[in-house]
Scaffold this active site. Sequence first.
Site, short mmCIF file in Angstrom:
data_model
loop_
_atom_site.label_atom_id
_atom_site.label_comp_id
_atom_site.label_asym_id
_atom_site.label_seq_id
_atom_site.Cartn_x
_atom_site.Cartn_y
_atom_site.Cartn_z
N HIS A 75 4.10 -5.48 -8.56
CA HIS A 75 3.91 -4.25 -9.32
C HIS A 75 4.86 -3.71 -10.15
O HIS A 75 4.98 -3.07 -11.00
CB HIS A 75 3.03 -3.33 -8.41
CG HIS A 75 2.40 -1.99 -8.83
ND1 HIS A 75 1.80 -0.92 -8.18
CD2 HIS A 75 1.82 -1.90 -10.28
CE1 HIS A 75 1.28 -0.31 -9.00
NE2 HIS A 75 1.01 -0.79 -10.26
N ASP A 108 6.84 -1.54 -5.43
CA ASP A 108 6.38 -2.60 -4.63
C ASP A 108 6.09 -4.02 -5.28
O ASP A 108 5.93 -4.04 -6.51
CB ASP A 108 5.14 -1.94 -4.04
CG ASP A 108 4.25 -1.47 -5.34
OD1 ASP A 108 4.73 -0.94 -6.21
OD2 ASP A 108 2.88 -2.09 -5.25
N GLU A 163 -3.39 -6.07 -2.51
CA GLU A 163 -2.71 -5.08 -1.65
C GLU A 163 -2.40 -5.40 -0.29
O GLU A 163 -3.15 -5.89 0.46
CB GLU A 163 -3.58 -3.58 -1.58
CG GLU A 163 -3.85 -2.90 -2.99
CD GLU A 163 -2.61 -1.87 -3.04
OE1 GLU A 163 -1.78 -1.96 -2.20
OE2 GLU A 163 -2.78 -1.34 -4.24
N THR A 205 0.99 -1.31 0.10
CA THR A 205 0.02 -0.02 0.15
C THR A 205 0.90 1.05 0.17
O THR A 205 0.47 2.39 -0.57
CB THR A 205 -0.88 0.06 1.24
OG1 THR A 205 0.08 0.03 2.40
CG2 THR A 205 -1.86 -1.30 1.14
#
Length: 258
Positions: free
Chosen positions: A144, A154, A100, A37
């Site tokens: 990601h 991330d 997430e 996140t």
Amino acid sequence: MPHPSPESQHAQKVFPSPNHGERKDGRRPDMLVLHYTGMPDAGQALQWLCNPVSEVSCHYFVFEDGRTLQLVPEGRRAWHAGVSSWAGETDLNSASLGIEIAHPGHDEAGRLAPYPEAQIAAVIALCRDLVARWAIRPERVLAHSDVAPSRKRDPGETFPWARLAAEGVGHWVSPTPIRDGRFFQRGEEGPPIEALQAMLALYGWGVPIDGVFGETTEQVVSAFQRHFRPERIDGVADASTITTLRDLIAARGRAPVS
């Protein structure tokens, strides 16, 4: 009206986000993209993913203690990948499921704290369920940073990809040890650079095959290292990086086709 039960048995409840739509052309998800996140407070991150103003969301959200919520139905197009590409596709939101993971992200010095054990155990259980039910191949479980290397870092270099692979989630080979020797870096040109770019593109990264080690190639090499050779992330294609990439491609070729 009560919310429906989560689609995954590993999620405790549904906490719905309005930020989703139809998958383009009825696309069935065959990728799984993992995120952190990047916010210090998990509750604020969750609220942001459920705020229509944010225009971002994901399918599942995993707290530090392992509690897991479903935000978007699996069959819907959650808005998690942003501007991204993989293996020639650019509408990755239509092609993927997104998780997430609550984590503050890299600090100002670029350091990344380890992920809590309970959280990783929950992520593994959730991923195992999703890849089984949606027949997602190991090499299509991605960071990601893999699909958006110019923008994202991330879930980062402390995320335990090797452990996930040992549990049947994702693709992994043991990184070749770092040693002295020939390396390629930004500013270099020629056939060896073109060969490196072709290998990266063959695996899936969006990189030009032009024989020029420019900014994009450096970003993609860093993304590769962050996922598959996290001991050193410098965007320099040393022997360890190139050999690990070669081994990864070879291992994918030996993987059974489901």
